[in-house]
Design an enzyme around this catalytic site. Structure first.
Site, PDB file in Angstrom:
ATOM      1  N   HIS A   1      -5.888   3.009   1.351  1.00  0.00           N
ATOM      2  CA  HIS A   1      -5.116   4.178   1.813  1.00  0.00           C
ATOM      3  C   HIS A   1      -5.776   4.906   2.997  1.00  0.00           C
ATOM      4  CE1 HIS A   1      -3.112   3.236  -1.802  1.00  0.00           C
ATOM      5  NE2 HIS A   1      -3.834   3.957  -2.627  1.00  0.00           N
TER       6      HIS A   1
ATOM      7  N   ASP B   1       0.907  -1.143   0.000  1.00  0.00           N
ATOM      8  CA  ASP B   1       0.000   0.000   0.000  1.00  0.00           C
ATOM      9  C   ASP B   1       0.948   1.194   0.000  1.00  0.00           C
ATOM     10  OD1 ASP B   1      -1.497   2.250   0.650  1.00  0.00           O
ATOM     11  OD2 ASP B   1      -2.970   1.079   1.756  1.00  0.00           O
ATOM     12  N   HIS B   2       1.084   1.849  -1.139  1.00  0.00           N
ATOM     13  CA  HIS B   2       2.196   2.804  -1.260  1.00  0.00           C
ATOM     14  C   HIS B   2       2.049   3.985  -0.281  1.00  0.00           C
ATOM     15  CE1 HIS B   2      -0.502   4.929  -4.048  1.00  0.00           C
ATOM     16  NE2 HIS B   2       0.153   6.006  -3.683  1.00  0.00           N
TER      17      HIS B   2
END
Ligand code: NAP
Length: 481
Positions: A238, A175-176
């Site tokens: 996010h 999950d960047h």
């Protein structure tokens, strides 16, 4: 940091958009910063037939143009020497024999990373074929790109498929947002400063707002977006991570499982939604044409009767001692009035009448994650002159300016962590599935609901209904305060 660890990074999907636009440019940055072991190799693989020379040429025209800083031809040439290419079709078991030979044939193979930057439908087969050539041994790590499922059942299926061949501690789910310096800084801000932690609870906090707003619309990605929508694209992953980092208890240590144990407790403490309660607690929106900008339904490859949400707002509650009674408002949208990711804590009003005027919600902490990395604490001060009037002013710090040091892109940090075997910034299975469990009633409600999403004008702050969601508690969205 990583210069001591030799590695073999096998990058599936090496010819794809993500690899060319983000992964390879980020690896170049790490190379230039001296963070990659001199012998570390990047082995690009994908379906296309080509040799290493042709792949390096493709990188010239596709990856190089995305390098924004620290570019020099000399460094680039040295970086390319690390890169090799092999044609491997995920669906052809025989192709994996040469992959196995290429990896096992290297002298130092005790640090192997397999990055699956391909559609998730390939994960099961890729893992099975990797295992058949011994590329699932304990020293091999596998990185999974999002989306990890489109609902709880498909997510569980992907996790089951991968778990047949890899142990949980070998699996790195991306999950960047977790790679963002500004999000990681939340732990330092909360647990490294005595001034915040005592106030960080339902005694002092009135409400919390978490926002990821984009100004762009769906651009050319209408087809992808229409089967995805904002809830799957942004909320389940996010925004949920932002919520965890904001609300979690102090972990025992910063070790991966201690951090992830605390995060998963937050998601599990969320008061569950039901298909019925979604109507009062969730707003589904869709942007409409305004100011010469297309509405969502006029975008390319979007069906004219689509109900897909480009905006979501959720009123959530964490049912634990620290947060019971404090609404957490989560929202995300495309074609919003601004581009921002931020966390806002609104502190309670003071119950005193010392001054001539009163400022509503005098204290507010605003943590902007992007595009700027700032922390602003709003407080009351006296207005100059006779009398005793007060007004609210920010006490702020711009982290980009105040703290020296190179700020790496999220993907660079994540790539370095996986090479180094650090799991803390990656999602654990139970965390991911708990997040899916929370959003499932929303998906179920929307699947049955025949009411069209609430419209909001392109480049506005979202639908009117999202204002009403807050009004019940006497709250307003940050930009209106
Ligand atoms: P893409 O541009 O469509 O590239 C797909 C890649 O997969 C290509 O390298 C392609 O190789 C390879 N591939 C397709 N079929 C294959 C097969 N049978 N065997 C081996 N390789 C095969 O996709 P992308 O945008 O890079 O996205 C990759 C993954 O990351 C997707 O799951 C996507 O959802 C996710 N993701 C992407 C982004 C982004 O910004 N692009 C952001 C977050 C997550 P050939 O070209 O040789 O066919």
């Amino acid at each position: 940091m990583n210069t001591q660890t030799d590695f073999d990074l096998v990058l599936f999907g090496a010819t794809g958009d993500l690899a060319m636009r983000k992964l390879l440019p980020c690896l170049y940055q790490a190379h230039v910063a001296g963070l990659l072991h001199p012998q570390g190799r990047i082995l690009g693989v994908s379906r296309s037939e080509m040799d290493t020379a042709a792949f390096r040429e493709k990188m010239e025209s596709h990856a190089k143009i995305h390098i924004k800083q620290h570019f020099s031809e000399q460094d680039w040439a040295a970086f390319l020497q690390r890169v090799e290419y092999l044609t491997v079709d995920v669906t052809r078991a025989e192709d994996f024999r040469s992959l196995g030979e290429a990896v096992h044939g290297r002298k130092n193979t005790d640090n192997v990373v397999i990055y699956l930057s391909t559609a998730p439908k390939f994960f099961a087969q890729a893992c099975e074929n990797l295992a058949a050539v011994g590329l699932n041994a304990d020293h091999v790590r596998v990185v999974l790109e999002k989306p990890l499922g489109t609902d709880l059942a498909t997510s569980q299926q992907i996790n089951d498929d991968v778990a047949r061949f890899f142990k949980e501690e070998q699996i790195y789910r991306i999950d960047h947002y977790l790679g963002k310096e500004s999000l990681q800084n939340l732990l330092a801000l909360r647990f490294g400063n005595i001034v915040f932690e005592p106030l960080w609870n339902n005694k002092y906090v009135k409400s919390v707002q978490l926002t990821i707003a984009e100004q762009l619309g769906v651009e050319e990605r209408g087809e992808f977006y229409d089967i995805t929508g904002a809830l799957r694209d942004m909320v389940q992953n996010h925004l949920m991570q932002m919520l965890c980092m904001t609300a979690m208890e102090a972990p025992k240590s910063l070790d991966a499982d201690d951090v992830r144990d605390e995060k998963v407790k937050v998601i599990k403490a969320l008061k569950p939604l039901t298909v019925e309660s979604v109507n009062e607690n969730v707003v589904r929106g869709q942007y409409t044409a305004a100011g010469g900008v297309n509405g969502y339904l006029q975008e390319n490859n979007v069906p004219a009767d689509s109900f897909t949400e480009t905006y979501v707002a959720i009123k959530a509650e964490i049912d634990n001692e620290r947060w019971r009674g404090v609404p957490f408002y989560l929202r995300t949208g495309k074609r919003m009035a601004g581009k921002v990711a931020e966390i806002v804590l609104n502190f309670k009003d003071l119950n005193q009448k010392l001054f001539e005027n009163s400022v509503v919600a005098p204290n507010r902490l605003v943590i902007e994650l992007q595009p700027n990395e700032t922390v602003s604490l709003y407080m009351q001060v006296k207005t100059p002159g006779a009398g005793n009037r007060v007004e609210r002013v920010p006490l702020g710090v711009d982290l980009g300016k105040a703290v020296a040091g190179r700020r790496a892109e999220a993907y660079e940090r994540l790539l370095l962590d996986v090479i180094d075997g650090k799991l803390a910034l990656f999602n654990r299975r139970d965390e991911l599935e708990a997040a899916w469990e929370y959003v499932m009633p929303i998906l179920d409600n929307w699947a049955q609901n025949t009411q069209a999403p609430h419209g909001y004008a392109a480049h506005s702050w979202g639908p009117e209904a999202a204002r009403s969601l807050l009004a019940a508690n006497g709250d307003k969205w940050h930009e209106e305060q």
